[in-house]
Write a protein that holds these residues in place. Structure first.
Motif, PDB file in Angstrom:
ATOM      1  N   GLN A  64       0.896  -0.980   0.112  1.00 40.69           N
ATOM      2  CA  GLN A  64       0.022   0.016   0.062  1.00 40.69           C
ATOM      3  C   GLN A  64       0.791   1.263  -0.004  1.00 40.69           C
ATOM      4  OE1 GLN A  64      -1.916  -1.385   3.707  1.00 40.69           O
ATOM      5  NE2 GLN A  64      -3.980  -1.344   2.538  1.00 40.69           N
ATOM      6  N   THR A  65       1.898   1.236   0.846  1.00 41.67           N
ATOM      7  CA  THR A  65       2.826   2.335   0.886  1.00 41.67           C
ATOM      8  C   THR A  65       3.505   2.620  -0.480  1.00 41.67           C
ATOM      9  OG1 THR A  65       3.341   1.829   3.197  1.00 41.67           O
ATOM     10  CG2 THR A  65       4.856   3.198   2.156  1.00 41.67           C
ATOM     11  N   CYS A  66       3.888   1.707  -0.968  1.00 34.06           N
ATOM     12  CA  CYS A  66       4.613   1.872  -2.370  1.00 34.06           C
ATOM     13  C   CYS A  66       3.597   2.127  -3.263  1.00 34.06           C
ATOM     14  CB  CYS A  66       5.338   0.497  -2.873  1.00 34.06           C
ATOM     15  SG  CYS A  66       5.989   0.370  -4.592  1.00 34.06           S
ATOM     16  N   ALA A  67       2.241   1.897  -3.300  1.00 32.44           N
ATOM     17  CA  ALA A  67       1.537   2.131  -4.429  1.00 32.44           C
ATOM     18  C   ALA A  67       1.125   3.683  -4.276  1.00 32.44           C
ATOM     19  CB  ALA A  67       0.020   1.596  -4.152  1.00 32.44           C
ATOM     20  N   ILE A  69       3.095   5.968  -2.988  1.00 36.04           N
ATOM     21  CA  ILE A  69       4.105   6.869  -3.241  1.00 36.04           C
ATOM     22  C   ILE A  69       4.139   6.741  -5.009  1.00 36.04           C
ATOM     23  CG2 ILE A  69       6.781   7.033  -3.451  1.00 36.04           C
ATOM     24  CD1 ILE A  69       6.631   5.464  -0.551  1.00 36.04           C
ATOM     25  N   LYS A  70       3.917   5.886  -5.557  1.00 35.25           N
ATOM     26  CA  LYS A  70       3.998   5.908  -6.989  1.00 35.25           C
ATOM     27  C   LYS A  70       2.828   6.520  -7.492  1.00 35.25           C
ATOM     28  CE  LYS A  70       7.652   3.170  -7.544  1.00 35.25           C
ATOM     29  NZ  LYS A  70       8.947   3.755  -8.313  1.00 35.25           N
ATOM     30  N   ALA A  76       6.770   9.262  -8.936  1.00 36.01           N
ATOM     31  CA  ALA A  76       6.415   7.950  -9.549  1.00 36.01           C
ATOM     32  C   ALA A  76       7.843   7.303 -10.043  1.00 36.01           C
ATOM     33  CB  ALA A  76       5.617   8.269 -10.685  1.00 36.01           C
ATOM     34  N   GLY A  77       8.898   8.339 -10.145  1.00 40.71           N
ATOM     35  CA  GLY A  77      10.120   7.662 -10.866  1.00 40.71           C
ATOM     36  C   GLY A  77      11.206   7.242  -9.944  1.00 40.71           C
ATOM     37  N   VAL A  98       2.706  -3.051  -7.670  1.00 42.94           N
ATOM     38  CA  VAL A  98       2.389  -1.774  -7.264  1.00 42.94           C
ATOM     39  C   VAL A  98       3.642  -0.809  -7.647  1.00 42.94           C
ATOM     40  CG1 VAL A  98       0.946  -2.562  -5.296  1.00 42.94           C
ATOM     41  CG2 VAL A  98       3.472  -2.507  -4.976  1.00 42.94           C
ATOM     42  N   GLY A  99       4.518  -1.452  -8.373  1.00 44.89           N
ATOM     43  CA  GLY A  99       5.452  -0.324  -8.903  1.00 44.89           C
ATOM     44  C   GLY A  99       6.891  -0.372  -8.423  1.00 44.89           C
ATOM     45  N   SER A 100       7.457  -1.474  -7.563  1.00 52.38           N
ATOM     46  CA  SER A 100       8.646  -1.602  -6.981  1.00 52.38           C
ATOM     47  C   SER A 100       9.558  -2.227  -7.969  1.00 52.38           C
ATOM     48  CB  SER A 100       8.604  -2.544  -5.758  1.00 52.38           C
ATOM     49  OG  SER A 100       8.453  -3.776  -6.152  1.00 52.38           O
TER      50      SER A 100
END
Length: 123
Positions: A64-67, A69-70, A76-77, A98-100
Motif C-alpha cells: 500500500q505504501t509503495c502504491a 508513493i507511485k 513515480a520515478g 504496485v511499482g517496486s
C-alpha cells in the motif's frame, strides 16, 4: 557514484539500524521511517533518491505504501525496493504490480543493500 538520499521503511528497529549503518558506511544519507504513514510524510518532505520498504508492517503495509508513493507523479520515478523475510514468487510479483523495482530478502547483507542503491540510482 555520488552520495544518495535513502529512505528505509521498516517496523523493526533492528532492521532500520542495520540498514542505516550499512548505508552510512557506503557514504549515503539515510532517513528512517517505522511505518507507511511515517514514511509518506518523509518522502514528501525529503524526496529521497531511493526507498527500501518492508512489506509486513502494521497499519499500512509495504504494498500500500509503495502504491501511494507511485501514485504521486512527483515520486513515480523514485525506485522502491521491497524488503521481506519471505522469498516468495507471489510477493515479488505483487511488489512489481504496485511499482517496486526490486526485492531484497531479509536479513540482507551490507553488499546486497549497497548494490541495490548503486543499481537503482538515477543519475
Amino acid at each position: 557514484m555520488g552520495s544518495k538520499k535513502v529512505l528505509v521503511i521498516d517496523d523493526s528497529n533492528t532492521i532500520r539500524r542495520s540498514a542505516e549503518i550499512f548505508l552510512k558506511q557506503g557514504g549515503h544519507e539515510v532517513m528512517l521511517a517505522e511505518d507507511g504513514f511515517d514514511a509518506l510524510a518523509k518522502v514528501n518532505d525529503a524526496a529521497p533518491d531511493l526507498i527500501f520498504c518492508d512489506i509486513l508492517m502494521p497499519r499500512l503495509d509495504g504494498y500500500q505504501t509503495c502504491a501511494i508513493i507511485k501514485r504521486n507523479e512527483k515520486f513515480a520515478g523514485t525506485p522502491v525496493v521491497m524488503l521481506s523475510s519471505k522469498d516468495g514468487v507471489f510477493d515479488k510479483a505483487r511488489g512489481r504490480m504496485v511499482g517496486s523495482q526490486d526485492y531484497l530478502t531479509k536479513p540482507f547483507t551490507k553488499d546486497q543493500l549497497l548494490q541495490a542503491v548503486q543499481q537503482f540510482s538515477v543519475a
